[in-house]
Design an enzyme around this catalytic site. Structure first.
Site, PDB file in Angstrom:
ATOM      1  N   SER A   1       0.913  -1.236   0.010  1.00 46.50           N
ATOM      2  CA  SER A   1      -0.007  -0.005  -0.033  1.00 46.50           C
ATOM      3  C   SER A   1       0.862   1.390  -0.025  1.00 46.50           C
ATOM      4  O   SER A   1       2.173   1.357   0.473  1.00 46.50           O
ATOM      5  CB  SER A   1      -0.952   0.160   1.288  1.00 46.50           C
ATOM      6  OG  SER A   1      -1.737   1.214   1.320  1.00 46.50           O
TER       7      SER A   1
ATOM      8  N   TYR B   1      -1.582  -0.249  10.673  1.00 45.06           N
ATOM      9  CA  TYR B   1      -1.539  -0.678   9.245  1.00 45.06           C
ATOM     10  C   TYR B   1      -0.364  -0.215   8.489  1.00 45.06           C
ATOM     11  O   TYR B   1       0.289  -1.010   7.761  1.00 45.06           O
ATOM     12  CB  TYR B   1      -2.878   0.008   8.674  1.00 45.06           C
ATOM     13  CG  TYR B   1      -2.969  -0.574   7.218  1.00 45.06           C
ATOM     14  CD1 TYR B   1      -3.539  -1.727   6.792  1.00 45.06           C
ATOM     15  CD2 TYR B   1      -2.831   0.380   6.271  1.00 45.06           C
ATOM     16  CE1 TYR B   1      -3.768  -2.166   5.572  1.00 45.06           C
ATOM     17  CE2 TYR B   1      -3.148   0.038   4.735  1.00 45.06           C
ATOM     18  CZ  TYR B   1      -3.404  -1.428   4.470  1.00 45.06           C
ATOM     19  OH  TYR B   1      -3.575  -1.530   3.404  1.00 45.06           O
TER      20      TYR B   1
END
Length: 310
Positions: free
Chosen positions: A148, A161
């Site tokens: 990501s 995250y």
């Protein structure tokens, strides 16, 4: 390394983790549409059956296996089943499965931290290790890990995250160098924001924190602001198809790039993150998340003011 656009390395069979929604689903369907033998993983038999039906409704054929990325035995069994379906093991792995975790670094439970690290890092790399022996024996193979842009752009309420994806990106770069001599190519894909169920779960995390936190009144405005931002991001984001097309390209070309960054926001965000001094990016992000005012002088959360005024 610049990619070469020859399709000589186009794999016949691909194992896609997390194939029941979002990027994984879009990738599995796209690869099946392009004639690849696709095996998608699902967390439950119901989801596996739904994936097969989804493909069949579109005139496509793919297989689905049940797998829990947190369970080493389940992962080995899934790869074993994929080997049976592909006569020895898939030519490529798209390691896409991942979960979000929203909340302040100090507010998230250790159980949830372990879960996100187990799924996003340990389990994903475990899958790479499990498919590697067959690829080494053939002298060729391709592994695509889906990280990501958050791996390079940390923000409040998203730190764990980001940490998990940063670890995955770093490990992917190491893996690429370690196994290249066996004829196995490793590619990292870093998408920006994509409209997927990810954002719904992130908002559920924030809601749960507000409900469970003894200091929820003090942090409610921060949680509300984060939830509002996540909701706006979800509404503005595009679908997962551009990421799926990038993954397909990374599988198709003979010599893929080491890393593909997908999305205008990902390109712009990573460039600004590198160019701006940390104090400036901290200031901007803190204001976005209502963290710029000292906690003991912060205005009361909006919902508290509404209650007291009624």
């Amino acid at each position: 390394m610049n990619e070469q656009t020859s399709s000589a390395g186009w794999p016949t069979s691909v194992l896609v983790t997390g194939a029941t929604s979002g990027i994984g689903l879009a990738t599995a369907l796209l690869l099946a549409r392009r004639g690849r033998r696709v095996i998608g993983t699902a967390r439950s038999q119901d989801k596996a059956d739904a994936l097969v039906r989804n493909a069949r409704d579109q005139g496509l054929v793919l297989d689905a296996v049940v797998m829990d990325l947190r369970d080493p035995v389940s992962c080995r069994e899934a790869v074993g089943r994929a080997a049976e379906l592909t006569d020895g093991g898939p030519d490529a792995l798209v390691a896409n499965a991942g979960i979000p975790l929203a909340g302040a670094i100090t507010d998230v439970s250790e159980d949830r931290i372990r879960e996100v690290m187990e799924v996003n890092v340990v389990g994903t790399l475990r899958m790479c290790s499990l498919v590697l022996p067959a690829m080494r024996e053939r002298g060729r193979g391709r592994i695509v890990t889906v990280s990501s842009a958050a791996a390079r752009i940390s923000a409040p309420m998203n730190g764990w995250y980001s940490a998990s994806k940063h670890a995955l990106s770093a490990a992917t770069h190491s893996l690429r160098m370690e196994i290249r001599r066996y004829g196995v190519q490793v590619v990292l894909v870093e998408p920006g924001t994509v409209a997927t169920p990810f954002w719904d779960r992130a908002q559920e995390d924030l809601s749960a924190l507000t409900t469970a936190d003894a200091d929820a009144d003090a942090d409610a405005d921060v949680h509300d602001r984060a939830a509002s931002l996540f909701s706006r991001i979800q509404r503005a984001a595009g679908g997962p198809q551009p990421v799926a097309r990038t993954i397909a390209r990374a599988l198709r070309v003979q010599r893929p790039r080491c890393r593909y960054t997908v999305g205008v926001d990902a390109h712009l965000g990573t460039a600004l993150q590198c160019a701006a001094p940390l104090w400036l990016s901290d200031h901007v992000k803190s204001r976005l998340f209502a963290l710029h005012t000292p906690a003991d002088t912060a205005p009361a959360p909006a919902r508290i003011r509404q209650t007291s005024g009624s």
